[in-house]
Scaffold this motif. Structure first.
Motif, short mmCIF file in Angstrom:
data_model
loop_
_atom_site.label_atom_id
_atom_site.label_comp_id
_atom_site.label_asym_id
_atom_site.label_seq_id
_atom_site.Cartn_x
_atom_site.Cartn_y
_atom_site.Cartn_z
N ARG A 173 0.85 -1.20 0.00
CA ARG A 173 0.00 0.00 0.00
C ARG A 173 0.87 1.24 0.00
O ARG A 173 2.08 1.19 0.25
CB ARG A 173 -0.92 0.01 1.23
N GLU A 174 0.25 2.37 -0.27
CA GLU A 174 0.97 3.64 -0.27
C GLU A 174 1.35 4.04 1.15
O GLU A 174 0.64 3.74 2.12
CB GLU A 174 0.12 4.73 -0.92
N TYR A 175 2.46 4.72 1.26
CA TYR A 175 2.94 5.23 2.55
C TYR A 175 1.91 6.17 3.19
O TYR A 175 1.23 6.93 2.49
CB TYR A 175 4.26 5.97 2.33
N ARG A 176 1.79 6.10 4.51
CA ARG A 176 0.96 7.01 5.28
C ARG A 176 1.84 7.76 6.27
O ARG A 176 2.85 7.21 6.75
CB ARG A 176 -0.11 6.24 6.04
N THR A 236 1.54 8.16 9.29
CA THR A 236 1.69 7.42 10.55
C THR A 236 2.77 6.33 10.46
O THR A 236 3.16 5.77 11.48
CB THR A 236 0.35 6.76 10.93
N ASP A 237 3.25 6.06 9.25
CA ASP A 237 4.30 5.06 9.07
C ASP A 237 5.70 5.63 9.31
O ASP A 237 6.68 4.90 9.26
CB ASP A 237 4.27 4.48 7.64
N GLN A 246 5.96 12.75 2.62
CA GLN A 246 4.68 13.24 2.08
C GLN A 246 4.90 14.26 0.97
O GLN A 246 4.31 14.16 -0.11
CB GLN A 246 3.85 13.85 3.21
N TRP A 264 5.91 3.25 -1.23
CA TRP A 264 5.00 2.19 -0.79
C TRP A 264 5.63 1.38 0.33
O TRP A 264 6.86 1.29 0.45
CB TRP A 264 4.66 1.25 -1.96
#
Length: 251
Positions: free
Chosen positions: A12-15, A17-18, A104, A116
């Motif tokens: 999945r794509e980076y968030r 919160t990661d 971001q 990702w």
């Protein structure tokens, strides 16, 4: 969701919160190459010869002292280890203070870039166990052919002409290797480049990263160049004897 031997994970794509776990994963993934680089360097015939000569000098100067021979030889080994550590730590700190300082802004807010993570189900909880990044470049003419490897990005004009993309930060946590995580992350990067219309995907792999090189070859990457220039001083790079291989894949 990908699965192998009851191990489930998804890409999945980076968030935002990661951030903390990704930074930790990146640090560990880069610094783990220090010991392989050190042992590879120390096994080089030139370093073996120097270590033996220095140990012999310590033995003679110490009045037939085996302890001083060991001390002198260990000092040489310590210098080589320092050089290897300096190269990888310098690279790590450079990236943490540049593109990874704001994932971001540097990746997700640019449609030609991507970041990702691989998220796995570990004892009923979701855990980030791997990551990969792509930074694209579009340009035209002479300016469009210049590439800034140090920052993993491009310089020059930005015409809408598909050109190169760089794949970086390919890291998988040690307990989750050999479970297709690295393959799926690489596949996601390649698919992204196809979607964005890039003509070529490139990455740099240091000589101790044999597993990474093998993975890329499986996806059709070929070695196109090799050099010994690193973020460290030239004498540090020469003593560490680390080569950087440029690998490329036509999309």
């Amino acid at each position: 969701m990908a699965q192998k031997h009851n191990f489930q994970f998804s890409i999945r794509e980076y968030r935002p919160t990661d951030g903390r776990v990704v930074t930790s994963l990146f640090r560990d993934g880069i610094l783990e190459h220090v010991y392989p680089a050190f042992f590879k360097a120390m096994s080089h015939p030139d370093h073996v010869g120097v270590a033996l000569s220095i140990s012999m000098a310590g033995y003679v100067l110490g009045g037939s002292s085996y302890f001083q021979a060991l001390l002198f030889g260990s000092a040489w080994a310590g210098l080589i280890y320092y050089c290897c550590h300096e190269i990888y730590e310098g690279y790590m700190m450079s990236r943490l203070s540049s593109d990874m300082a704001d994932i971001q802004a540097n990746y997700l807010e640019n449609p030609d870039n991507g970041f990702w993570v691989a998220e796995a189900d570990v004892k009923g909880q979701s855990k980030v166990v791997g990551m990969v990044a792509v930074m694209g470049k579009r340009g035209d003419g002479e300016e469009g052919e210049r590439f800034d490897d140090r920052n993993g990005g491009a310089t020059g004009a930005s015409q809408e002409i598909p050109q190169d993309a760089v794949m970086t930060h390919v890291v998988v946590g040690f307990p989750w290797r050999r479970k297709d995580v690295g393959s799926e992350l690489t596949r996601r990067a390649v698919d992204f480049c196809k979607e964005r219309g890039f003509a070529r995907l490139v990455l740099d792999v240091s000589s101790p990263q044999t597993a990474g090189a093998s993975l890329c070859q499986k996806f059709g990457f070929v070695k196109t160049a090799s050099h010994s220039n690193t973020h460290a001083n030239r004498w540090v790079s020469n003593l560490a004897r680390i080569n950087v291989m440029r690998m490329e894949k036509l999309i």
